[in-house]
Design a protein around this motif. Structure first.
Motif, PDB file in Angstrom:
ATOM      1  N   ASN A 528       0.831  -1.204   0.000  1.00 23.37           N
ATOM      2  CA  ASN A 528       0.000   0.000   0.000  1.00 23.37           C
ATOM      3  C   ASN A 528       0.863   1.250   0.000  1.00 23.37           C
ATOM      4  OD1 ASN A 528      -2.655   1.287   0.228  1.00 23.37           O
ATOM      5  ND2 ASN A 528      -1.959   1.899   2.282  1.00 23.37           N
ATOM      6  N   ILE A 529       1.953   1.240   0.800  1.00 21.82           N
ATOM      7  CA  ILE A 529       2.875   2.373   0.810  1.00 21.82           C
ATOM      8  C   ILE A 529       3.497   2.559  -0.566  1.00 21.82           C
ATOM      9  CG2 ILE A 529       5.113   3.152   1.711  1.00 21.82           C
ATOM     10  CD1 ILE A 529       4.321   1.831   4.391  1.00 21.82           C
ATOM     11  N   ALA A 530       3.911   1.450  -1.175  1.00 18.45           N
ATOM     12  CA  ALA A 530       4.537   1.520  -2.492  1.00 18.45           C
ATOM     13  C   ALA A 530       3.559   2.040  -3.547  1.00 18.45           C
ATOM     14  CB  ALA A 530       5.052   0.140  -2.890  1.00 18.45           C
ATOM     15  N   ALA A 531       2.328   1.559  -3.491  1.00 15.88           N
ATOM     16  CA  ALA A 531       1.320   2.000  -4.459  1.00 15.88           C
ATOM     17  C   ALA A 531       1.036   3.488  -4.318  1.00 15.88           C
ATOM     18  CB  ALA A 531       0.043   1.183  -4.287  1.00 15.88           C
ATOM     19  N   ASN A 532       0.923   3.954  -3.078  1.00 13.18           N
ATOM     20  CA  ASN A 532       0.666   5.379  -2.844  1.00 13.18           C
ATOM     21  C   ASN A 532       1.837   6.236  -3.317  1.00 13.18           C
ATOM     22  OD1 ASN A 532      -1.877   4.982  -1.760  1.00 13.18           O
ATOM     23  ND2 ASN A 532      -1.130   4.847   0.350  1.00 13.18           N
ATOM     24  N   LEU A 533       3.068   5.752  -3.062  1.00 11.50           N
ATOM     25  CA  LEU A 533       4.235   6.505  -3.519  1.00 11.50           C
ATOM     26  C   LEU A 533       4.218   6.620  -5.039  1.00 11.50           C
ATOM     27  CD1 LEU A 533       7.896   6.105  -2.309  1.00 11.50           C
ATOM     28  CD2 LEU A 533       7.390   6.147  -4.743  1.00 11.50           C
ATOM     29  N   TRP A 534       3.887   5.525  -5.705  1.00 11.12           N
ATOM     30  CA  TRP A 534       3.856   5.533  -7.166  1.00 11.12           C
ATOM     31  C   TRP A 534       2.819   6.516  -7.696  1.00 11.12           C
ATOM     32  CZ3 TRP A 534       7.341   4.113 -10.424  1.00 11.12           C
ATOM     33  CH2 TRP A 534       7.022   3.921 -11.765  1.00 11.12           C
ATOM     34  N   ILE A 535       1.668   6.534  -7.042  1.00 12.21           N
ATOM     35  CA  ILE A 535       0.606   7.462  -7.467  1.00 12.21           C
ATOM     36  C   ILE A 535       1.003   8.904  -7.176  1.00 12.21           C
ATOM     37  CG2 ILE A 535      -1.754   8.211  -6.984  1.00 12.21           C
ATOM     38  CD1 ILE A 535      -2.395   5.229  -6.412  1.00 12.21           C
ATOM     39  N   ASN A 536       1.558   9.149  -5.988  1.00  7.63           N
ATOM     40  CA  ASN A 536       1.867  10.513  -5.563  1.00  7.63           C
ATOM     41  C   ASN A 536       3.041  11.132  -6.300  1.00  7.63           C
ATOM     42  OD1 ASN A 536      -0.232  10.428  -3.721  1.00  7.63           O
ATOM     43  ND2 ASN A 536       1.074   9.723  -2.040  1.00  7.63           N
ATOM     44  N   THR A 537       3.842  10.303  -6.986  1.00 11.57           N
ATOM     45  CA  THR A 537       4.970  10.849  -7.751  1.00 11.57           C
ATOM     46  C   THR A 537       4.675  10.851  -9.248  1.00 11.57           C
ATOM     47  OG1 THR A 537       5.997   8.635  -7.828  1.00 11.57           O
ATOM     48  CG2 THR A 537       6.688  10.121  -6.044  1.00 11.57           C
ATOM     49  N   SER A 538       3.405  10.781  -9.601  1.00 12.44           N
ATOM     50  CA  SER A 538       3.033  10.668 -11.017  1.00 12.44           C
ATOM     51  C   SER A 538       3.479  11.870 -11.839  1.00 12.44           C
ATOM     52  CB  SER A 538       1.519  10.470 -11.157  1.00 12.44           C
ATOM     53  OG  SER A 538       0.822  11.554 -10.570  1.00 12.44           O
ATOM     54  N   GLY A 539       3.746  12.998 -11.183  1.00 13.65           N
ATOM     55  CA  GLY A 539       4.180  14.184 -11.922  1.00 13.65           C
ATOM     56  C   GLY A 539       5.648  14.160 -12.281  1.00 13.65           C
TER      57      GLY A 539
END
Length: 563
Positions: A528-539
């Motif tokens: 879940n942490i990894a998925a959120n990091l991936w989403i939050n760095t989409s820019g």
């Protein structure tokens, strides 16, 4: 102070220029990373003998870390065939690398050269199980460049090669080869260890006699076959030997010098003389050997009048046949490969094979390693969920696991990791003492000690080292990938082409990283942490997102702890 600091940076620059002048003088990898999609994603084969998670988990135990291609290969061939193949592969040696450097008169031989060869062999050697075994044995039969051997580059490279060659041989042969090796002789005082001289008031050096018993073979207390300590009527551990036994073994280990030395040149014989060999097994000069009667373990008496070699052979046989050897050695090998706290039953199963491989042979390390890696306590995935199971990965193994998972290559084929002890607190054959980087008996204060468990690798884990390792992993990932213009052409760079192809499929990417870094053991919380990091760095650009994700994952508990 500022002037000294400037000088230091100038010297570092000079050293870098010096090391970079001619990479041909060093052993460099000739493995080329293939970027074709078929090579990047080898498919699972129908009828695989292992599921991919089990294959990855096995490779974390038996190698310096899995590669996707090796996971697929192991799935197809099975563990038995893989073990047979690995044990048949000749040892990848450090000596040829050192000789290549020595052949260039403009390049001196430094310990950094040996480190480069070690990283190259450990990261890319096809004999992965043998290289892992050599590393484990180097932490058991310890010699170190941290003291008297700091200038012995070739000698230490050849000592490590000795461990690799003997990795799947017989423990008795290994014990003798270690005993007669000049590096061990220098390190623990057996070299030129002379019999007592009443005129000079000297006595034989006791150092090797003490350590060969305490650290290399039987330990301090008598053991049951399951590795637990025998207790006397007052519930106290029973010593395996006393000071008198040490003194008698010290007398056994007298009279040994360089191979080829003349009897009248005991003190000044050196390898520059014709016929003298610096790295051949030591040979005896009988005039300096104590020929008196000696009493060894379990009261065995060596008669007076024996030669140095007769005494040595009998003494090593005496050690080898001591009942402590099977559980003492077996438990430590289990700790290095599988789990810090093996059950007594697991230790006994392995020790039983050490005592007799089924064909009446004692000390068969091939059979011992097969038993360790094939045992139910190693292979059954149910143990993954047992809270006391597993081990903290050594810092160097964590780093090598990262390099292997992402097929790291440098631009010039070399491995410029010259001083791993600064950040990882480990340097192969560079421990601070004969007691290795950590003790197999170390207990972290708190729940570990309270439960009577051990946590060896935690002895070199502190707030400082957690930070230095995290920083070094950051360097290895965020400034150590194939798209980064690294200043050091010898630095291995993670080849992330494969992972970048998965950038648009979050689940496929996390599944892929889960297999390579965690053997399928990534927890829901970490995912879940990894998925959120991936989403939050989409820019951000893809490579920045990828390296940030990998850095977080290699600092997670599931990567740091092997189960």
């Amino acid at each position: 102070m500022k002037f000294k600091l400037s000088q230091q940076w100038v010297m570092m620059g000079l050293l870098f220029t010096f090391y970079s002048t001619d990479s041909r003088a060093y052993c460099a990898s000739d493995v080329v990373y293939k970027s074709g999609i078929e090579d990047l994603f080898p498919p699972e084969q129908a009828g695989a003998l292992l599921d991919q998670e089990s294959a990855s988990r096995f490779l974390y135990q038996a190698t310096f870390g899995p590669k996707l291609s090796e996971v697929r290969r192991l799935q197809a061939m099975g563990i038995d065939a893989w073990l047979a193949e690995q044990m048949a592969i000749p040892a990848t040696l450090q000596r040829p690398c050192m000789e290549d450097i020595q052949a260039n008169p403009d390049l001196p031989l430094y310990q950094n050269s040996r480190m480069e060869a070690w990283f190259l062999n450990s990261a890319e050697g096809t004999d992965q199980l043998r290289q892992r075994m050599a590393f484990a044995l180097s932490e058991l039969f310890v010699v170190s460049d941290a003291a008297s051997l700091n200038n012995e580059v070739m000698g230490l490279a050849r000592y490590y090669d000795l461990l690799a060659v003997n990795a799947f041989g017989n423990y008795r042969d290994l014990l003798e080869d270690v005993t007669l090796n000049t590096m061990m002789g220098f390190y623990l005082g057996m070299f030129r260890n002379a019999k007592a001289d009443p005129v000079l008031g000297t006595q034989p050096d006791e150092n090797y006699a003490r350590e060969v018993l305490q650290l290399f073979s039987i330990g301090l207390h008598q053991l049951n076959m399951d590795g637990t300590e025998m207790l006397d009527v007052d519930d106290n551990p029973i010593p395996t030997y006393d000071q008198t036994v040490i003194e008698h073994f010290a007398r056994v280990f007298t009279g040994w010098n360089f191979s080829g030395c003349a009897e009248n040149n005991w003190q000044w014989c050196n390898p520059s003389e014709p016929g003298v060999e610096a790295y051949a097994p030591m040979e005896p000069i009988e005039a300096y050997h104590d020929t008196g009667e000696k009493t060894l373990l379990n009261g065995q008496v060596l008669p007076a009048g024996q030669t140095a070699r007769q005494d040595l052979t009998a003494a090593l046989d005496n050690i080898f046949n001591h009942p402590n050897v099977p559980p003492f050695i077996s438990k430590q090998l289990i700790q290095r490969f599988v789990t810090s706290n093996p059950s007594p039953a697991y230790v006994q199963r392995v020790a039983t094979v050490f005592a007799d491989n089924g064909s009446g042979v004692r000390g068969d390390l091939n059979a011992v390693m097969r038993t360790i890696l094939l045992d139910d306590e190693a292979r059954n995935p149910a143990f993954i969920h047992v809270s006391t199971y597993g081990k903290l990965k050594e810092p160097l193994i964590r780093y090598l696991g990262l390099l292997r998972a992402f097929e790291a290559r440098s631009r010039n084929g070399r491995y410029g990791n010259w001083n791993p002890e600064f950040s990882y607190l480990q340097r192969p054959l560079g421990s601070p003492s004969v007691f290795n980087f950590f003790s197999p008996h170390f207990q972290l204060p708190g729940p570990v000690r309270d439960q009577g468990l051990v946590s060896p690798e935690f002895q070199i884990t502190s707030e400082t080292t957690v930070t230095t390792v995290a920083n070094e992993m950051n360097e290895a990932v965020n400034r150590g990938h194939h798209l980064y213009d690294h200043w050091n052409e010898s630095m291995p760079l993670l080849q992330l082409q494969r992972e970048l192809l998965l950038s648009n499929d979050d689940n496929a990417l996390l599944d892929h990283l889960d297999l390579l870094l965690f053997a399928g053991q990534m927890s829901p919380a970490t995912r879940n942490i990894a998925a959120n990091l991936w989403i939050n760095t989409s820019g951000a650009d893809d490579i920045t997102r990828m390296t940030s994700l990998i850095h977080v994952l290699v600092l997670s508990p599931e990567y740091v702890v092997q189960r």
